[in-house]
Write a protein that holds these residues in place. Structure first.
Motif, PDB file in Angstrom:
ATOM      1  N   PRO A 152       0.800  -1.234   0.000  1.00 61.42           N
ATOM      2  CA  PRO A 152       0.000   0.000   0.000  1.00 61.42           C
ATOM      3  C   PRO A 152       0.829   1.278   0.000  1.00 61.42           C
ATOM      4  O   PRO A 152       0.469   2.253  -0.664  1.00 61.42           O
ATOM      5  CB  PRO A 152      -0.820  -0.133   1.287  1.00 61.42           C
ATOM      6  N   ALA A 153       1.962   1.278   0.725  1.00 61.42           N
ATOM      7  CA  ALA A 153       2.797   2.482   0.765  1.00 61.42           C
ATOM      8  C   ALA A 153       3.272   2.861  -0.629  1.00 61.42           C
ATOM      9  O   ALA A 153       3.463   4.039  -0.938  1.00 61.42           O
ATOM     10  CB  ALA A 153       3.997   2.270   1.690  1.00 61.42           C
ATOM     11  N   GLY A 154       3.478   1.859  -1.472  1.00 61.72           N
ATOM     12  CA  GLY A 154       3.883   2.129  -2.851  1.00 61.72           C
ATOM     13  C   GLY A 154       2.779   2.831  -3.619  1.00 61.72           C
ATOM     14  O   GLY A 154       3.029   3.791  -4.366  1.00 61.72           O
ATOM     15  N   GLN A 155       1.543   2.378  -3.429  1.00 64.51           N
ATOM     16  CA  GLN A 155       0.414   3.009  -4.096  1.00 64.51           C
ATOM     17  C   GLN A 155       0.194   4.422  -3.571  1.00 64.51           C
ATOM     18  O   GLN A 155      -0.038   5.356  -4.349  1.00 64.51           O
ATOM     19  CB  GLN A 155      -0.857   2.185  -3.885  1.00 64.51           C
ATOM     20  N   TYR A 156       0.297   4.598  -2.243  1.00 68.30           N
ATOM     21  CA  TYR A 156       0.158   5.943  -1.677  1.00 68.30           C
ATOM     22  C   TYR A 156       1.242   6.867  -2.226  1.00 68.30           C
ATOM     23  O   TYR A 156       0.998   8.051  -2.495  1.00 68.30           O
ATOM     24  CB  TYR A 156       0.271   5.902  -0.149  1.00 68.30           C
ATOM     25  N   ASP A 215       1.657  15.575   1.994  1.00 66.97           N
ATOM     26  CA  ASP A 215       0.388  16.197   2.347  1.00 66.97           C
ATOM     27  C   ASP A 215      -0.667  15.099   2.408  1.00 66.97           C
ATOM     28  O   ASP A 215      -0.819  14.311   1.468  1.00 66.97           O
ATOM     29  CB  ASP A 215       0.013  17.230   1.277  1.00 66.97           C
ATOM     30  N   GLU A 216      -1.395  15.016   3.504  1.00 63.21           N
ATOM     31  CA  GLU A 216      -2.371  13.930   3.666  1.00 63.21           C
ATOM     32  C   GLU A 216      -3.471  13.986   2.608  1.00 63.21           C
ATOM     33  O   GLU A 216      -4.139  12.973   2.337  1.00 63.21           O
ATOM     34  CB  GLU A 216      -3.003  13.982   5.059  1.00 63.21           C
ATOM     35  N   LYS A 217      -3.646  15.144   1.974  1.00 63.94           N
ATOM     36  CA  LYS A 217      -4.649  15.261   0.917  1.00 63.94           C
ATOM     37  C   LYS A 217      -4.143  14.755  -0.434  1.00 63.94           C
ATOM     38  O   LYS A 217      -4.904  14.658  -1.391  1.00 63.94           O
ATOM     39  CB  LYS A 217      -5.081  16.728   0.770  1.00 63.94           C
ATOM     40  N   SER A 218      -2.848  14.436  -0.487  1.00 67.93           N
ATOM     41  CA  SER A 218      -2.256  14.006  -1.761  1.00 67.93           C
ATOM     42  C   SER A 218      -2.408  12.511  -2.010  1.00 67.93           C
ATOM     43  O   SER A 218      -2.055  12.018  -3.077  1.00 67.93           O
ATOM     44  CB  SER A 218      -0.767  14.378  -1.800  1.00 67.93           C
ATOM     45  N   HIS A 219      -2.924  11.783  -1.027  1.00 70.27           N
ATOM     46  CA  HIS A 219      -3.062  10.326  -1.186  1.00 70.27           C
ATOM     47  C   HIS A 219      -4.264   9.817  -0.403  1.00 70.27           C
ATOM     48  O   HIS A 219      -4.817  10.517   0.453  1.00 70.27           O
ATOM     49  CB  HIS A 219      -1.786   9.617  -0.716  1.00 70.27           C
ATOM     50  N   THR A 220      -4.647   8.599  -0.684  1.00 73.32           N
ATOM     51  CA  THR A 220      -5.717   7.933   0.058  1.00 73.32           C
ATOM     52  C   THR A 220      -5.345   7.886   1.546  1.00 73.32           C
ATOM     53  O   THR A 220      -4.176   7.653   1.874  1.00 73.32           O
ATOM     54  CB  THR A 220      -5.901   6.495  -0.462  1.00 73.32           C
ATOM     55  N   PRO A 221      -6.297   8.119   2.455  1.00 76.83           N
ATOM     56  CA  PRO A 221      -5.974   8.048   3.889  1.00 76.83           C
ATOM     57  C   PRO A 221      -5.310   6.719   4.253  1.00 76.83           C
ATOM     58  O   PRO A 221      -5.737   5.656   3.791  1.00 76.83           O
ATOM     59  CB  PRO A 221      -7.348   8.187   4.556  1.00 76.83           C
ATOM     60  N   ILE A 222      -4.263   6.786   5.058  1.00 76.81           N
ATOM     61  CA  ILE A 222      -3.518   5.588   5.441  1.00 76.81           C
ATOM     62  C   ILE A 222      -4.126   5.029   6.724  1.00 76.81           C
ATOM     63  O   ILE A 222      -3.817   5.470   7.835  1.00 76.81           O
ATOM     64  CB  ILE A 222      -2.022   5.901   5.628  1.00 76.81           C
ATOM     65  N   ILE A 223      -5.014   4.070   6.543  1.00 81.87           N
ATOM     66  CA  ILE A 223      -5.760   3.479   7.661  1.00 81.87           C
ATOM     67  C   ILE A 223      -5.398   1.997   7.783  1.00 81.87           C
ATOM     68  O   ILE A 223      -5.268   1.299   6.782  1.00 81.87           O
ATOM     69  CB  ILE A 223      -7.277   3.623   7.445  1.00 81.87           C
ATOM     70  N   TYR A 224      -5.267   1.544   9.032  1.00 83.59           N
ATOM     71  CA  TYR A 224      -4.915   0.140   9.306  1.00 83.59           C
ATOM     72  C   TYR A 224      -6.106  -0.588   9.929  1.00 83.59           C
ATOM     73  O   TYR A 224      -6.365  -0.454  11.126  1.00 83.59           O
ATOM     74  CB  TYR A 224      -3.746   0.067  10.293  1.00 83.59           C
ATOM     75  N   PRO A 225      -6.833  -1.400   9.148  1.00 81.25           N
ATOM     76  CA  PRO A 225      -7.919  -2.200   9.720  1.00 81.25           C
ATOM     77  C   PRO A 225      -7.364  -3.531  10.251  1.00 81.25           C
ATOM     78  O   PRO A 225      -6.376  -4.064   9.741  1.00 81.25           O
ATOM     79  CB  PRO A 225      -8.848  -2.459   8.526  1.00 81.25           C
ATOM     80  N   VAL A 226      -8.025  -4.070  11.275  1.00 82.42           N
ATOM     81  CA  VAL A 226      -7.657  -5.377  11.825  1.00 82.42           C
ATOM     82  C   VAL A 226      -8.930  -6.170  12.068  1.00 82.42           C
ATOM     83  O   VAL A 226      -9.971  -5.599  12.408  1.00 82.42           O
ATOM     84  CB  VAL A 226      -6.834  -5.222  13.127  1.00 82.42           C
ATOM     85  N   GLY A 227      -8.860  -7.490  11.873  1.00 84.10           N
ATOM     86  CA  GLY A 227     -10.052  -8.304  12.089  1.00 84.10           C
ATOM     87  C   GLY A 227      -9.720  -9.776  12.230  1.00 84.10           C
ATOM     88  O   GLY A 227      -8.606 -10.222  11.933  1.00 84.10           O
ATOM     89  N   VAL A 228     -10.710 -10.527  12.697  1.00 83.08           N
ATOM     90  CA  VAL A 228     -10.573 -11.967  12.919  1.00 83.08           C
ATOM     91  C   VAL A 228     -11.148 -12.730  11.720  1.00 83.08           C
ATOM     92  O   VAL A 228     -12.250 -12.411  11.257  1.00 83.08           O
ATOM     93  CB  VAL A 228     -11.300 -12.406  14.201  1.00 83.08           C
ATOM     94  N   LEU A 229     -10.435 -13.724  11.242  1.00 85.18           N
ATOM     95  CA  LEU A 229     -10.893 -14.538  10.124  1.00 85.18           C
ATOM     96  C   LEU A 229     -12.012 -15.476  10.568  1.00 85.18           C
ATOM     97  O   LEU A 229     -11.932 -16.079  11.645  1.00 85.18           O
ATOM     98  CB  LEU A 229      -9.742 -15.357   9.540  1.00 85.18           C
ATOM     99  N   LYS A 230     -13.042 -15.601   9.736  1.00 85.73           N
ATOM    100  CA  LYS A 230     -14.176 -16.464  10.060  1.00 85.73           C
ATOM    101  C   LYS A 230     -13.759 -17.911  10.304  1.00 85.73           C
ATOM    102  O   LYS A 230     -14.301 -18.592  11.165  1.00 85.73           O
ATOM    103  CB  LYS A 230     -15.200 -16.440   8.918  1.00 85.73           C
TER     104      LYS A 230
END
Length: 263
Positions: A152-156, A215-230
């Motif tokens: 993702p950092a590459g895409q940002y 600038d945070e407006k220059s890329h998609t917000p860098i958010i880290y989601p976490v979750g449990v696999l079903k």
């Protein structure tokens, strides 16, 4: 005699029930002390913070061992989609996480947006090319960037460079890396003149310097989601660890490494 046989039969039945209860109690005890190994696939940028948190968690949960699989979020998501046995996924990009939700691997209610990060430009400490901003990148002979399809950092980074009309000027000089830690290593060893990484990764090294923050407006917000696999084989234990990651104590550790809360 008939009454005697009935009494003896009752005693035998009661004994069988008590024996059965004793067996079940022993089984419950064995289960409660069973060693559980949780596999957590997580973005490479989380490595230092999560390693510290695993030690804290294992100290408090003696029967649980946390095993990490660190890498680019896109690569990790593909592994899970292809059936890799994972209990918890901690992504550095919402779209990679959302793919698993859409595919039915994670129930939306078992996930949350937990952390946020910043994107920075780093150079070797010598900074021979005198690069002081993203606009200076055309001075560089080589620029390290995470492979955008899986990192993702590459895409940002590409989004940021396109926003300032620099991408087409340096595209031919880009050296792609498997994750942000490899980008950092390239800069530390002066194999490139500059690299784009998360702020949290840059803060772990004294062999590079941060020369600019995107600038945070220059890329998609860098958010880290976490979750449990079903399909986690240890869903309850995985859910307990997932909730631990959201605790005040865990958030303090994340903040110590430069992360911010997503909300």
């Amino acid at each position: 005699m008939k009454k005697s046989r009935t009494f003896m039969t009752s005693l035998l039945l009661a004994g069988s029930i008590l024996a059965g209860c004793g067996h079940n109690d022993a089984k419950t005890t064995a289960t409660s002390t069973e060693q559980i190994e949780l596999t957590v696939s997580a973005a490479a940028s989380l490595q230092d913070a999560l390693t510290d948190l695993a030690k804290k968690y294992e100290d408090a949960h003696k029967n649980v061992k946390i095993t990490y699989n660190f890498g680019g979020s896109g690569a990790l998501q593909q592994q899970i989609s292809q059936g890799a046995p994972v209990d918890v996924f901690f992504s550095a990009a919402e779209d990679k996480f959302d793919t698993l939700v859409d595919e039915g691997d994670i129930d939306k209610k078992d996930g949350t947006d937990l952390l946020a990060n910043e994107l920075v430009l780093v150079t070797p400490t010598a900074n021979d090319k005198k690069i002081d901003s993203f606009e200076d990148l055309p001075k560089a002979d080589k620029v390290a960037l995470g492979t955008p399809d899986s990192v993702p950092a590459g895409q940002y980074g590409i989004e940021t460079l396109k926003s300032i009309d620099v991408w087409t000027k340096i595209q031919a000089n880009v050296v792609y890396a498997k994750d942000v830690r490899q980008v950092l290593t390239y800069a530390e060893t002066s194999n490139v003149d500059a690299g784009i990484v998360y702020k949290t990764d840059a803060l772990t090294s004294d062999k590079i310097k941060i020369v600019a923050t995107a600038d945070e407006k220059s890329h998609t917000p860098i958010i880290y989601p976490v979750g449990v696999l079903k399909n986690s084989k240890h869903f309850d234990e995985a859910d307990t660890f997932y909730r631990f990651l959201q605790s005040d104590d865990a958030m303090k550790v994340f903040q110590d490494y430069g992360f911010k809360g997503a909300n």
